[in-house]
Design an enzyme around this catalytic site. Sequence first.
Site, PDB file in Angstrom:
ATOM      1  N   ARG A  27       0.824  -1.217   0.000  1.00  0.00           N
ATOM      2  CA  ARG A  27       0.000   0.000   0.000  1.00  0.00           C
ATOM      3  C   ARG A  27       0.855   1.262   0.000  1.00  0.00           C
ATOM      4  O   ARG A  27       0.564   2.210  -0.738  1.00  0.00           O
ATOM      5  CB  ARG A  27      -0.965   0.012   1.196  1.00  0.00           C
ATOM      6  CG  ARG A  27      -2.098  -0.980   1.063  1.00  0.00           C
ATOM      7  CD  ARG A  27      -3.017  -0.947   2.263  1.00  0.00           C
ATOM      8  NE  ARG A  27      -2.240  -1.187   3.477  1.00  0.00           N
ATOM      9  CZ  ARG A  27      -2.546  -0.732   4.676  1.00  0.00           C
ATOM     10  NH1 ARG A  27      -3.622   0.011   4.858  1.00  0.00           N
ATOM     11  NH2 ARG A  27      -1.804  -1.006   5.714  1.00  0.00           N
ATOM     12  N   ASN A  45      -6.170  -2.675   2.196  1.00  0.00           N
ATOM     13  CA  ASN A  45      -6.097  -4.118   2.411  1.00  0.00           C
ATOM     14  C   ASN A  45      -7.502  -4.678   2.570  1.00  0.00           C
ATOM     15  O   ASN A  45      -8.388  -4.007   3.109  1.00  0.00           O
ATOM     16  CB  ASN A  45      -5.314  -4.432   3.690  1.00  0.00           C
ATOM     17  CG  ASN A  45      -3.821  -4.268   3.522  1.00  0.00           C
ATOM     18  OD1 ASN A  45      -3.302  -4.258   2.417  1.00  0.00           O
ATOM     19  ND2 ASN A  45      -3.125  -4.140   4.638  1.00  0.00           N
TER      20      ASN A  45
END
Length: 98
Positions: A27, A45
């Site tokens: 990320r 996520n």
Amino acid sequence: MPSPDLDIRIETYYVHVKGLVQGVGFRHATLRRAHALGVRGWVANLEDGSVEAMIQGPANQVDLMLEWLRRGPPHARVTDLVSEERYIEKRFERFEQH
């Protein structure tokens, strides 16, 4: 040479990435890459260990972002990526990590 309207038309893609994509800085690296390319949207996520993202920007920059997401950062192992264009009115102001 790309046509000028590729730099004007805004595309939005929903992306679902599977593989070893959590716990490897995926990320954060996606956030950095999005900022470098000038695309907007978000990355998050999912509970099943995969990552989802919404990518928005000019067609050529979105294409570059999708290409990067197919590989991810060095420690990631992307095994599957599904992307689909979404037609939404919302225009994201920045790229965020959720």
